[in-house]
Design a protein around this motif. Structure first.
Motif, short mmCIF file in Angstrom:
data_model
loop_
_atom_site.label_atom_id
_atom_site.label_comp_id
_atom_site.label_asym_id
_atom_site.label_seq_id
_atom_site.Cartn_x
_atom_site.Cartn_y
_atom_site.Cartn_z
N VAL A 112 13.54 -0.80 9.68
CA VAL A 112 12.54 0.05 9.04
C VAL A 112 12.00 1.02 10.08
N GLN A 113 12.05 2.29 9.77
CA GLN A 113 11.50 3.30 10.67
C GLN A 113 10.01 3.44 10.44
N LEU A 114 9.23 3.53 11.53
CA LEU A 114 7.78 3.61 11.45
C LEU A 114 7.30 5.01 11.80
N ASN A 115 6.47 5.57 10.94
CA ASN A 115 5.82 6.84 11.22
C ASN A 115 4.44 6.54 11.79
N ILE A 116 4.37 6.30 13.09
CA ILE A 116 3.14 5.87 13.75
C ILE A 116 2.97 6.63 15.07
N ASN A 117 1.77 6.54 15.61
CA ASN A 117 1.46 7.25 16.85
C ASN A 117 1.52 6.35 18.08
N GLU A 118 1.92 5.11 17.90
CA GLU A 118 2.07 4.18 19.01
C GLU A 118 3.50 3.64 19.01
N THR A 119 3.82 2.79 19.94
CA THR A 119 5.16 2.23 19.99
C THR A 119 5.33 1.15 18.93
N SER A 120 6.56 0.85 18.58
CA SER A 120 6.81 -0.22 17.62
C SER A 120 6.42 -1.58 18.21
N ASN B 23 9.01 -17.81 1.94
CA ASN B 23 7.63 -17.32 1.96
C ASN B 23 7.55 -15.82 2.21
N PHE B 24 8.65 -15.12 2.00
CA PHE B 24 8.67 -13.67 2.18
C PHE B 24 7.61 -12.96 1.33
N PRO B 25 7.42 -13.33 0.06
CA PRO B 25 6.37 -12.65 -0.73
C PRO B 25 4.98 -12.78 -0.10
N GLU B 26 4.65 -13.94 0.44
CA GLU B 26 3.36 -14.11 1.10
C GLU B 26 3.29 -13.26 2.36
N ALA B 27 4.38 -13.21 3.11
CA ALA B 27 4.41 -12.39 4.32
C ALA B 27 4.21 -10.92 3.99
N ILE B 28 4.79 -10.46 2.88
CA ILE B 28 4.65 -9.07 2.48
C ILE B 28 3.19 -8.76 2.11
N GLU B 29 2.51 -9.71 1.47
CA GLU B 29 1.09 -9.50 1.15
C GLU B 29 0.28 -9.28 2.43
N ARG B 30 0.54 -10.12 3.44
CA ARG B 30 -0.15 -9.96 4.73
C ARG B 30 0.23 -8.63 5.39
N PHE B 31 1.49 -8.29 5.30
CA PHE B 31 1.99 -7.05 5.89
C PHE B 31 1.31 -5.84 5.25
N GLU B 32 1.21 -5.86 3.93
CA GLU B 32 0.56 -4.75 3.23
C GLU B 32 -0.93 -4.68 3.56
N HIS B 33 -1.56 -5.82 3.68
CA HIS B 33 -2.97 -5.85 4.07
C HIS B 33 -3.17 -5.17 5.42
N PHE B 34 -2.24 -5.42 6.32
CA PHE B 34 -2.28 -4.78 7.63
C PHE B 34 -2.08 -3.27 7.50
N LEU B 35 -1.11 -2.86 6.70
CA LEU B 35 -0.81 -1.45 6.55
C LEU B 35 -2.00 -0.67 5.96
N ILE B 36 -2.69 -1.29 5.03
CA ILE B 36 -3.86 -0.63 4.41
C ILE B 36 -4.94 -0.39 5.47
N LYS B 37 -5.17 -1.40 6.31
CA LYS B 37 -6.15 -1.25 7.39
C LYS B 37 -5.66 -0.27 8.43
N TYR B 38 -4.37 -0.24 8.66
CA TYR B 38 -3.77 0.58 9.71
C TYR B 38 -3.96 2.07 9.42
N LYS B 39 -3.94 2.41 8.14
CA LYS B 39 -4.10 3.81 7.76
C LYS B 39 -5.51 4.32 8.07
#
Length: 370
Positions: A310-318, A354-370
């Motif tokens: 997955v390519q990241l459009n971010i201002n820091e390193t991966s 547990n991928f669906p649970e991991a995605i929920e946490r991942f999305e929670h992070f992305l929302i805060k990240y924005k």
């Protein structure tokens, strides 16, 4: 010999067993011992119950090698050598290569596929995918061949991108290698994990006399804890040399692992289809996640295997992104820096329940990240 630290394994050692969600793991959830034994025939149960824990045959048990043969064409047990996958790669390269040889390696890749050759002193060139499509162009590979190229290392289904070749492309690689007398080592650890509408590729050992196929139980069968893999080649003299090299390493395989691997190989339909369906379902979930966060994530769907990049459009390193994700949400991904991959990318693995649970946490992070 001196060899560099294995960056990916060091990274996993740091986080794998103390992080709740492994969003970047490349294998599927391991089956339980009870599940495996429940699938065994009466003869296999007898093997298990009467097993003695002594030394085993160095090439692998005869029964296991015969079971492996059912997945290949025109070979017998003498064309098969069993050991852990990493040991087989390490042994093969040390037997085949000298410091004056040139090696072409698909990239990015599992570090041992190039690091062992480099530790021997070989010059290495890297076959990269197209940055836009994620596909590998065989014409780019051809341009890398030199007068002293002795080995081409390929890995399809590809880890980490999930890319796959067409049969025509694979045949072209074989034709080029045959013309130049070059060996092909094919890392096929994700063999048969086909998740898109593509033709399944044959093992390289089926179609090329200088082809060496590597497969095992870790990915396809979700039995990584067995540490059982095998190489198949029509070159029995080469296999004898690798077997002699093995005498300085493991000598022989785990008796218990060989029986359990035998059961899995003889019961393909009880192990692999479930993994394929799980990977497909998790890819669909992740695709929806990427659509909701397209400003940050660019996702090229994999064609085969259990991973994608997955390519990241971010201002820091991966790497910085991944460290924050672990710290804030307990979700582990593998950043590009660990995989020797240029750009701001992370690897995602689709093989966990547990991928669906991991995605929920991942999305929670992305929302805060924005």
């Amino acid at each position: 010999m001196k060899i560099e630290d294995f960056k990916l394994e060091k990274y996993f050692a740091k986080y794998e067993f103390n992080t709740q969600y492994l969003l970047s793991i490349s294998d599927c959830d391991g089956y339980s011992l009870k599940y495996v034994l429940d699938k065994a025939s009466d003869d296999e149960i007898s093997l298990w119950e009467n097993l003695t824990l002594g030394y085993t045959e160095a090439p692998g048990s005869l029964l296991l090698r015969k079971a492996i043969c059912q997945y290949y064409k025109g070979i017998d047990e003498g064309n098969v050598l069993v050991a852990s996958p990493g040991e087989l790669n390490f042994s093969f390269m040390n037997v085949l290569l000298d410091s004056h040889d040139h090696v072409i390696v698909v990239s990015p890749c599992y570090q041992s596929l190039y690091e062992v050759a480099q530790s021997i002193g070989c010059a290495t060139s890297y076959w990269h995918p197209n940055s836009y499509s994620g596909n590998f162009d065989v014409s780019d590979l051809v341009k890398l061949i030199k007068f002293n190229t002795k080995l081409i290392v390929i890995n399809f289904p590809h880890n980490p991108t999930g890319a796959y070749l067409t049969r025509r492309e694979l045949n072209k690689i074989v034709d080029i290698a045959r013309e130049q007398g070059i060996y092909i080592f094919s890392d096929e650890m994700y063999h048969k994990l086909i998740i898109a509408d593509v033709e399944e590729l044959p093992p390289i050992s089926d179609i090329y006399e200088k082809g060496i196929s590597l497969w095992g139980t870790s990915k396809t069968f979700a039995l990584a804890g067995l540490r059982i893999g095998w190489i198949v080649s029509r070159d029995k003299i080469l296999l004898e040399k690798i077997l002699a090299f093995k005498d300085y390493l493991s000598i022989c395989n785990s008796a218990t692992s060989e029986v359990l691997a035998l059961i899995a190989l003889n019961n393909f339909d009880k192990f692999v289809p479930y993994n394929i369906n799980k990977i497909k379902n998790n890819i669909a979930l992740f695709k929806n996640c990427c659509a909701r966060h397209h400003d940050i994530l660019t996702f090229i769907e994999p064609k085969a295997g259990s991973t994608a990049v997955v390519q990241l459009n971010i201002n820091e390193t991966s790497l910085e992104f991944s460290e924050k994700l672990i710290e804030q949400e307990g979700v582990m991904t593998v950043p590009a820096e660990i995989f020797g991959f240029k750009g701001k990318n992370i690897r995602v693995g689709f093989g966990r329940d547990n991928f669906p649970e991991a995605i929920e946490r991942f999305e929670h992070f992305l929302i805060k990240y924005k």
